[in-house]
Design a protein around this motif. Structure first.
Motif, PDB file in Angstrom:
ATOM      1  N   SER A 147       0.810  -1.221   0.000  1.00 40.89           N
ATOM      2  CA  SER A 147       0.000   0.000   0.000  1.00 40.89           C
ATOM      3  C   SER A 147       0.850   1.281   0.000  1.00 40.89           C
ATOM      4  O   SER A 147       0.820   2.066   0.952  1.00 40.89           O
ATOM      5  N   CYS A 148       1.601   1.464  -1.081  1.00 37.36           N
ATOM      6  CA  CYS A 148       2.516   2.621  -1.162  1.00 37.36           C
ATOM      7  C   CYS A 148       2.558   3.162  -2.587  1.00 37.36           C
ATOM      8  O   CYS A 148       3.641   3.469  -3.099  1.00 37.36           O
ATOM      9  N   THR A 149       1.397   3.296  -3.218  1.00 33.89           N
ATOM     10  CA  THR A 149       1.373   3.714  -4.631  1.00 33.89           C
ATOM     11  C   THR A 149       2.033   5.079  -4.839  1.00 33.89           C
ATOM     12  O   THR A 149       2.556   5.364  -5.912  1.00 33.89           O
ATOM     13  N   GLY A 150       2.023   5.917  -3.794  1.00 31.86           N
ATOM     14  CA  GLY A 150       2.593   7.256  -3.940  1.00 31.86           C
ATOM     15  C   GLY A 150       4.096   7.267  -4.127  1.00 31.86           C
ATOM     16  O   GLY A 150       4.631   8.177  -4.756  1.00 31.86           O
ATOM     17  N   ILE A 151       4.804   6.263  -3.581  1.00 29.75           N
ATOM     18  CA  ILE A 151       6.277   6.316  -3.717  1.00 29.75           C
ATOM     19  C   ILE A 151       6.781   5.647  -4.984  1.00 29.75           C
ATOM     20  O   ILE A 151       7.939   5.815  -5.314  1.00 29.75           O
ATOM     21  N   ARG A 152       5.992   4.853  -5.700  1.00 32.68           N
ATOM     22  CA  ARG A 152       6.407   4.219  -6.942  1.00 32.68           C
ATOM     23  C   ARG A 152       7.514   3.183  -6.690  1.00 32.68           C
ATOM     24  O   ARG A 152       8.661   3.536  -6.443  1.00 32.68           O
ATOM     25  N   LEU A 153       7.178   1.935  -6.722  1.00 34.83           N
ATOM     26  CA  LEU A 153       8.158   0.893  -6.424  1.00 34.83           C
ATOM     27  C   LEU A 153       7.777  -0.402  -7.138  1.00 34.83           C
ATOM     28  O   LEU A 153       6.720  -0.965  -6.875  1.00 34.83           O
ATOM     29  N   GLY A 154       8.627  -0.841  -8.046  1.00 33.07           N
ATOM     30  CA  GLY A 154       8.375  -2.093  -8.750  1.00 33.07           C
ATOM     31  C   GLY A 154       9.673  -2.827  -9.000  1.00 33.07           C
ATOM     32  O   GLY A 154      10.764  -2.268  -8.818  1.00 33.07           O
ATOM     33  N   SER A 155       9.559  -4.105  -9.401  1.00 31.23           N
ATOM     34  CA  SER A 155      10.769  -4.848  -9.770  1.00 31.23           C
ATOM     35  C   SER A 155      10.449  -5.785 -10.912  1.00 31.23           C
ATOM     36  O   SER A 155       9.280  -6.106 -11.171  1.00 31.23           O
ATOM     37  N   VAL A 156      11.530  -6.191 -11.607  1.00 31.02           N
ATOM     38  CA  VAL A 156      11.363  -7.208 -12.639  1.00 31.02           C
ATOM     39  C   VAL A 156      12.505  -8.202 -12.508  1.00 31.02           C
ATOM     40  O   VAL A 156      13.627  -7.824 -12.144  1.00 31.02           O
ATOM     41  N   VAL A 157      12.190  -9.489 -12.757  1.00 31.08           N
ATOM     42  CA  VAL A 157      13.212 -10.530 -12.773  1.00 31.08           C
ATOM     43  C   VAL A 157      13.393 -10.937 -14.236  1.00 31.08           C
ATOM     44  O   VAL A 157      12.444 -11.340 -14.910  1.00 31.08           O
ATOM     45  N   ALA A 158      14.621 -10.787 -14.716  1.00 30.09           N
ATOM     46  CA  ALA A 158      14.944 -11.043 -16.129  1.00 30.09           C
ATOM     47  C   ALA A 158      15.182 -12.536 -16.363  1.00 30.09           C
ATOM     48  O   ALA A 158      15.450 -13.277 -15.421  1.00 30.09           O
ATOM     49  N   PRO A 159      15.123 -12.973 -17.627  1.00 32.46           N
ATOM     50  CA  PRO A 159      15.384 -14.397 -17.894  1.00 32.46           C
ATOM     51  C   PRO A 159      16.834 -14.787 -17.597  1.00 32.46           C
ATOM     52  O   PRO A 159      17.111 -15.949 -17.292  1.00 32.46           O
ATOM     53  N   ASN A 160      17.783 -13.840 -17.682  1.00 37.97           N
ATOM     54  CA  ASN A 160      19.188 -14.136 -17.376  1.00 37.97           C
ATOM     55  C   ASN A 160      19.916 -12.814 -17.076  1.00 37.97           C
ATOM     56  O   ASN A 160      19.399 -11.741 -17.392  1.00 37.97           O
ATOM     57  N   PRO A 161      21.104 -12.879 -16.490  1.00 38.64           N
ATOM     58  CA  PRO A 161      21.817 -11.647 -16.109  1.00 38.64           C
ATOM     59  C   PRO A 161      22.155 -10.754 -17.303  1.00 38.64           C
ATOM     60  O   PRO A 161      22.146  -9.530 -17.184  1.00 38.64           O
ATOM     61  N   GLU A 162      22.445 -11.350 -18.461  1.00 39.45           N
ATOM     62  CA  GLU A 162      22.798 -10.545 -19.644  1.00 39.45           C
ATOM     63  C   GLU A 162      21.607  -9.688 -20.074  1.00 39.45           C
ATOM     64  O   GLU A 162      21.742  -8.509 -20.400  1.00 39.45           O
ATOM     65  N   ALA A 163      20.422 -10.312 -20.094  1.00 37.18           N
ATOM     66  CA  ALA A 163      19.215  -9.571 -20.490  1.00 37.18           C
ATOM     67  C   ALA A 163      18.965  -8.428 -19.507  1.00 37.18           C
ATOM     68  O   ALA A 163      18.542  -7.337 -19.888  1.00 37.18           O
ATOM     69  N   LEU A 164      19.268  -8.674 -18.227  1.00 34.06           N
ATOM     70  CA  LEU A 164      19.053  -7.621 -17.239  1.00 34.06           C
ATOM     71  C   LEU A 164      19.995  -6.432 -17.486  1.00 34.06           C
ATOM     72  O   LEU A 164      19.579  -5.269 -17.435  1.00 34.06           O
ATOM     73  N   LEU A 165      21.268  -6.741 -17.796  1.00 30.82           N
ATOM     74  CA  LEU A 165      22.220  -5.648 -18.042  1.00 30.82           C
ATOM     75  C   LEU A 165      21.792  -4.821 -19.250  1.00 30.82           C
ATOM     76  O   LEU A 165      21.890  -3.596 -19.240  1.00 30.82           O
ATOM     77  N   GLU A 166      21.310  -5.502 -20.293  1.00 29.62           N
ATOM     78  CA  GLU A 166      20.836  -4.767 -21.484  1.00 29.62           C
ATOM     79  C   GLU A 166      19.678  -3.847 -21.126  1.00 29.62           C
ATOM     80  O   GLU A 166      19.585  -2.720 -21.615  1.00 29.62           O
ATOM     81  N   LEU A 167      18.778  -4.351 -20.297  1.00 29.12           N
ATOM     82  CA  LEU A 167      17.618  -3.539 -19.902  1.00 29.12           C
ATOM     83  C   LEU A 167      18.066  -2.345 -19.063  1.00 29.12           C
ATOM     84  O   LEU A 167      17.650  -1.211 -19.299  1.00 29.12           O
ATOM     85  N   LYS A 168      18.946  -2.616 -18.121  1.00 25.79           N
ATOM     86  CA  LYS A 168      19.393  -1.548 -17.215  1.00 25.79           C
ATOM     87  C   LYS A 168      20.109  -0.439 -17.983  1.00 25.79           C
ATOM     88  O   LYS A 168      20.017   0.744 -17.628  1.00 25.79           O
TER      89      LYS A 168
END
Ligand SMILES: Cc1ncc(COP(=O)(O)O)c(C=O)c1O
Length: 348
Positions: free
Chosen positions: A206-227
């Motif tokens: 219950s903290c919609t005002g602060i904006r907080l989300g996460s995503v888990v990538a299929p692998n570390p390489e895909a995560l680095l590309e996204l970041k």
């Protein structure tokens, strides 16, 4: 309801959102308040130590192993947009439910995708919401894996939004794709189907005002590309401090799992007694119910009466184009009675 609640002079409670009826966890709220004193400094660009804290919460024994696949965002909304923009262009399809949370459609269209049917395997992007907001449907992890494997062509990017999944109970991790790292790696390598698991943390905490989300990538390489495509410092110091604190609040989650189903069932019982012709949808552990009055005028009037009483509900007319439906948040029966009282004159 978003920001509109401020404009209701006699506002009592927002029944239009899917946030946790217990309200914001007190200790994390206090940590966020303290962090306001630090706003003359930039937040850490690598989100540490909050990222490590969330990884340990998601994978209690293996946080260090999987942290390289985890990214934080300014609400899930930021990450939904980022993941969709890096998917192979073409068609996108929703999950196989009567409707689902519309942000995926908006974001996909903005990125140039065209919309196709849930059954169209030629889509290069599949976006599912599980449990589904607003319908309240849920697929177990094995059913979800079979659905993805059975319907996705090679080269498909799959996003499964599990924002409401922790509500299922203390065993939530075992029924979450977040814990299916071997399967995700296998179908990525063998079938070229890349699964991203999205979570908005603004609902369960219950903290919609602060904006907080996460995503888990299929692998570390895909995560680095996204970041590499993410704007720097996108999660501010208040949200990071909140996260570091809230992941340790086991008592809050225990109360959530105890009270939400009780309040949800109490709401259904009242609705059944006073409005027996209405159909109430959704799993009983969820933070909302999805109501079909089977009549456009009745729903319009219910939405109007609820708003006038200071207890707004979410109409499914605008947005979902399902004008006989509306969504009610699950809240303490004491305050829910005010909403139900306002609807009483619709009872036949
Ligand atoms: C299923 C689902 N995913 C994501 C979001 C967006 O969440 P956030 O507030 O983290 O941007 C919402 C908000 O309603 C939602 O219902």
């Amino acid at each position: 309801m978003g920001p509109d609640w401020r404009n209701i002079g006699n506002f009592i409670e927002d029944f239009s959102v899917t946030t946790n009826g217990l309200g914001t966890p007190a200790n994390a709220l206090e940590a966020a308040r303290r962090a306001v004193d630090e706003i003359s400094h930039y937040p850490p660009a690598d989100f540490e130590p909050a990222l490590t804290h969330l990884a340990s919460f998601l994978w209690p024994e293996q946080g260090d192993t999987y942290k390289p696949m985890l990214l934080l965002g300014n609400g899930a909304s930021e990450l939904i947009d980022l993941v969709i923009r890096q998917a192979k262009p073409g068609k996108w399809r929703p999950g196989n439910t009567v409707t689902q949370y519309k942000e995926y459609e908006r974001s996909a269209k903005a990125a140039g995708f065209t919309t196709t049917d849930a059954s169209d395997a030629s889509a290069s992007l599949l976006c599912m919401v599980n449990p589904t907001n607003p319908t309240g449907d849920y697929m177990s992890v094995e059913a979800m894996k079979a659905y993805i494997e059975g319907t996705s062509a090679p080269g498909t990017t799959v996003i499964v939004d599990e924002s409401m999944q922790p509500w299922i109970g203390p065993h939530w991790r075992h029924d979450s794709l977040i814990h299916q790292r071997e399967w995700v790696a296998r179908i990525s390598a063998e079938k070229g189907v890349h699964v991203w698991v999205m979570t908005s943390w603004t609902k369960i905490w219950s903290c919609t005002g602060i904006r907080l989300g996460s995503v888990v990538a299929p692998n570390p390489e895909a995560l680095l590309e996204l970041k590499a495509k993410q704007v720097p410092w996108s999660v501010n110091c208040v949200a990071l401090a909140f996260l570091s604190s809230v992941v340790h609040d086991e008592a809050y989650l225990a109360s959530t799992w105890e009270l939400t189903p009780q309040w949800n069932k109490a709401l259904r019982t009242e609705l059944n007694i006073h409005f027996p012709s209405w159909t109430v949808h959704g799993e009983v552990y969820l933070s909302w119910v999805w109501v079909d009055t089977h009549d456009v005028e009745t729903t319009t009037e219910a939405v109007r009466l609820a708003s006038a009483a200071g207890t707004p509900v979410r109409s499914a007319g605008p947005g979902y184009n399902m004008p006989t439906f509306f969504r009610i948040a699950v809240r303490d029966p004491k305050v829910t009675n005010i909403l139900l009282g306002s609807l009483r004159r619709l009872a036949k």
